[in-house]
Design a protein around this motif. Structure first.
Motif, PDB file in Angstrom:
ATOM      1  N   PHE A   1      38.842  43.928  42.881  1.00  0.00           N
ATOM      2  CA  PHE A   1      38.343  43.825  41.506  1.00  0.00           C
ATOM      3  C   PHE A   1      38.519  42.450  40.875  1.00  0.00           C
ATOM      4  O   PHE A   1      38.002  42.201  39.798  1.00  0.00           O
ATOM      5  CB  PHE A   1      38.975  44.909  40.627  1.00  0.00           C
ATOM      6  N   ILE A   2      39.279  41.565  41.509  1.00  0.00           N
ATOM      7  CA  ILE A   2      39.272  40.178  41.024  1.00  0.00           C
ATOM      8  C   ILE A   2      38.056  39.500  41.663  1.00  0.00           C
ATOM      9  O   ILE A   2      37.489  40.009  42.633  1.00  0.00           O
ATOM     10  CB  ILE A   2      40.585  39.422  41.369  1.00  0.00           C
TER      11      ILE A   2
ATOM     12  N   ALA B   1      44.770  35.584  36.580  1.00  0.00           N
ATOM     13  CA  ALA B   1      43.447  35.765  35.976  1.00  0.00           C
ATOM     14  C   ALA B   1      42.408  36.198  37.013  1.00  0.00           C
ATOM     15  O   ALA B   1      42.554  35.930  38.207  1.00  0.00           O
ATOM     16  CB  ALA B   1      43.003  34.468  35.316  1.00  0.00           C
ATOM     17  N   PHE B   2      41.338  36.826  36.533  1.00  0.00           N
ATOM     18  CA  PHE B   2      40.326  37.376  37.450  1.00  0.00           C
ATOM     19  C   PHE B   2      39.663  36.324  38.322  1.00  0.00           C
ATOM     20  O   PHE B   2      39.176  36.613  39.391  1.00  0.00           O
ATOM     21  CB  PHE B   2      39.268  38.177  36.671  1.00  0.00           C
TER      22      PHE B   2
ATOM     23  N   LYS C   1      42.622  37.579  25.670  1.00  0.00           N
ATOM     24  CA  LYS C   1      42.845  36.424  26.572  1.00  0.00           C
ATOM     25  C   LYS C   1      42.621  36.766  28.042  1.00  0.00           C
ATOM     26  O   LYS C   1      42.267  35.919  28.843  1.00  0.00           O
ATOM     27  CB  LYS C   1      44.280  35.912  26.397  1.00  0.00           C
ATOM     28  N   SER C   2      42.833  38.033  28.394  1.00  0.00           N
ATOM     29  CA  SER C   2      42.647  38.424  29.796  1.00  0.00           C
ATOM     30  C   SER C   2      41.203  38.758  30.132  1.00  0.00           C
ATOM     31  O   SER C   2      40.881  39.009  31.291  1.00  0.00           O
ATOM     32  CB  SER C   2      43.517  39.641  30.120  1.00  0.00           C
TER      33      SER C   2
ATOM     34  N   GLN D   1      46.577  32.475  44.470  1.00  0.00           N
ATOM     35  CA  GLN D   1      47.126  33.317  45.532  1.00  0.00           C
ATOM     36  C   GLN D   1      46.454  33.115  46.884  1.00  0.00           C
ATOM     37  O   GLN D   1      47.045  33.358  47.931  1.00  0.00           O
ATOM     38  CB  GLN D   1      46.937  34.786  45.150  1.00  0.00           C
ATOM     39  N   LEU D   2      45.202  32.673  46.822  1.00  0.00           N
ATOM     40  CA  LEU D   2      44.428  32.632  48.058  1.00  0.00           C
ATOM     41  C   LEU D   2      45.052  31.741  49.125  1.00  0.00           C
ATOM     42  O   LEU D   2      44.974  32.038  50.311  1.00  0.00           O
ATOM     43  CB  LEU D   2      42.999  32.163  47.768  1.00  0.00           C
TER      44      LEU D   2
END
Ligand code: GLN
Length: 303
Positions: free
Chosen positions: A111-112, A93-94, A280-281, A99-100
């Motif tokens: 863009f996230i 998800a944005f 949903k995204s 992941q960080l």
């Protein structure tokens, strides 16, 4: 091709779907937007413009502002991105944090939210008042000096933006944020509150469909940078639904939770659509459908 006729036909076709999806409600001020709103505009490389619905009504650009700040950053110096932000789709998800940690505080792409926050941090190091620079840049690109931030939306997101605060703090702990955390967040929430109409957007980003040169002749990006931005839009511009969006629409695009999507047909035109009901995204349901029908009927997907 008779574009006006075509977009009116597509508008009739998507009408039954208008109202589907959910308006973003995690930013309280956005929840008040009418889910039945709809606008579309397009601008060809030669400057012809066509629109339908509420194409002149300003709406909250939200993540579309990430495209503006990336371009402003590249416009200064594209080496500044090196080692600070990746170039891969995130698959999450944005506003995701996962992941960080695995990737040492380096966001997957600009863009996230995490990536856009890094870009905002870079702009804060480059300018004393990046909020003004971003606003002037938007106004100049769109040739509309009425473009502005919506302070109510900014404050509303500021009050509830705990995830974005977590992202900046986390990246700061890895040394990937150089300015004060509160200052980065303030600037980010302000940029996200920028309001533009579909017509403003297609005018502002006309250079993306013209190898980096604006319709007024100004060089905004080099050919090489422009190619990079369009590639990033295709692979990262619509969050974790980027594969599906490419599959259905087949164009580089950037969406925002305000319900807007800006899309590029390289060497041909820019398109902008607005309809606040989101999937949903976080992509506009009707906006995606409109663009899908547009590329299907015109045969102008990039594939
Ligand atoms: N301001 C929003 C946020 O940070 C932008 C997100 C979006 O449009 N996807 O959550």
């Amino acid at each position: 091709m008779n574009y006006q006729h075509l977009i009116e036909k597509i508008y009739q076709e998507v009408k039954p779907s208008i109202g589907k999806g959910k308006v973003a409600n995690y930013i309280p001020a956005l929840e008040r937007v009418d889910v039945n709103s709809f606008g579309f505009a397009m601008r060809t490389k030669s400057g012809e413009e066509y629109f339908v619905g509420e194409a002149l009504k300003p709406f909250s650009t939200q993540s579309i502002s990430k495209l503006l700040t990336l371009v402003l950053c590249l416009n200064n110096d594209d080496s500044v991105l090196e080692n600070k932000v990746g170039l891969e789709p995130s698959g999450s998800a944005f506003n995701s944090l996962v992941q960080l940690e695995y990737e040492n505080g380096i966001p997957r792409n600009p863009f996230i939210n995490a990536g856009a926050l890094v870009i905002t941090d870079i702009l804060l190091s480059q300018y004393t008042n990046p909020e003004d620079e971003i606003l002037f840049f938007a106004r100049e690109l769109a040739q509309n000096h009425g473009i502005n931030y919506n302070i109510e939306v900014r404050n509303s997101e500021k009050e509830t933006g705990f995830r974005n605060a977590a992202l900046v703090n986390f990246m700061k702990s890895y040394g990937n944020i150089h300015n004060d955390v509160e200052r980065v967040l303030d600037c980010y929430f302000t940029q996200c509150s920028l309001e533009m109409s579909c017509l403003d957007l297609v005018r502002a980003f006309s250079f993306l469909a013209n190898n980096g040169t604006h319709s007024n002749g100004q060089h905004i990006l080099s050919y090489r940078q422009n190619k990079k931005v369009n590639s990033l839009l295709l692979t990262c511009g619509t969050y974790d639904a980027v594969g599906k969006f490419a599959y259905r629409v087949g164009l580089p695009a950037k969406s925002g939770v305000g319900g807007g999507i800006i899309a590029v047909i390289p060497n041909e035109m820019t398109l902008a659509v607005w309809s606040p009901g989101l999937d949903k995204s976080g992509n506009s349901v009707v906006g995606s459908l409109f663009l899908e029908l547009f590329t299907t009927y015109t045969g102008k997907s990039i594939f």
